[in-house]
Design an enzyme around this catalytic site. Structure first.
Site, short mmCIF file in Angstrom:
data_model
loop_
_atom_site.label_atom_id
_atom_site.label_comp_id
_atom_site.label_asym_id
_atom_site.label_seq_id
_atom_site.Cartn_x
_atom_site.Cartn_y
_atom_site.Cartn_z
CB CYS A 1 42.20 -32.26 -11.13
SG CYS A 1 40.86 -32.95 -12.12
CG ASP A 2 48.69 -31.49 -9.48
OD1 ASP A 2 49.04 -32.20 -8.53
OD2 ASP A 2 49.37 -30.51 -9.88
#
Length: 172
Positions: free
Chosen positions: A65-66
């Site tokens: 997600c980062d």
């Protein structure tokens, strides 16, 4: 009750249940209500007349997600002012703001689906077992018609960044 979809997604190879309909190219984009911060709620209409790339992630505090959010933040500078990139997760607005500050993410708008799960159930990405949103990408044109969809079948995999960006560029 919302539609349950099984057999379409996994988390580390374990089946998960998605709540809501499968959105398809050509569909009118469903409305949603998400939080920009604790007090301010936004909807699809907030971004009217803009091309919208909606990057859905389970939580900004995970590796994929980062990376996904940072990648779209980098791409945003090349897409013009008629494009808005929204990252939607079930993270609290405080956590999203903290993460953006620490990551130097300043072009992507983070929105929280924590309160009502309106986005998750409208776009078929709410994971029943975790109450998080499944990784997905939606590109919606300025008339709110869905032009590109990618539902990831495995929660821990990366989306096809290039195809999503190509879909946006075709609309501007």
């Amino acid at each position: 009750m919302s539609q349950e979809r099984t057999g379409v997604a996994t988390f580390k190879s374990n089946p998960i249940t998605l709540i809501g309909p499968e959105i398809k190219v050509g569909d009118q984009a469903p409305d949603f209500h998400v939080n920009k911060n604790l007090l301010e709620e936004v909807t699809l209409a907030t971004y009217a007349n803009k091309v919208k790339l909606i990057s859905v992630v389970p939580s900004l505090d995970t590796g994929v997600c980062d990376t996904q959010t940072r990648r779209f933040n980098e791409e945003a500078a090349n897409l013009g002012e008629n494009v808005v990139i929204l990252t939607i997760s079930a993270d609290l607005p405080f956590a999203q703001a903290r993460w953006c500050g620490a990551a130097g993410v300043d072009k992507v708008i983070t929105l929280s689906d924590y309160k009502t799960k309106s986005f998750g159930t409208s776009y078929g990405v709410l994971i029943q077992e975790f109450q998080l949103d499944m990784r997905a990408i939606f590109v919606i044109d300025a008339n709110d018609t869905v032009q590109y969809v990618e539902y990831l079948s495995e929660m821990t995999e990366h989306p096809n960044y290039e195809k999503a960006i190509e879909a946006v560029k075709a609309l501007v």
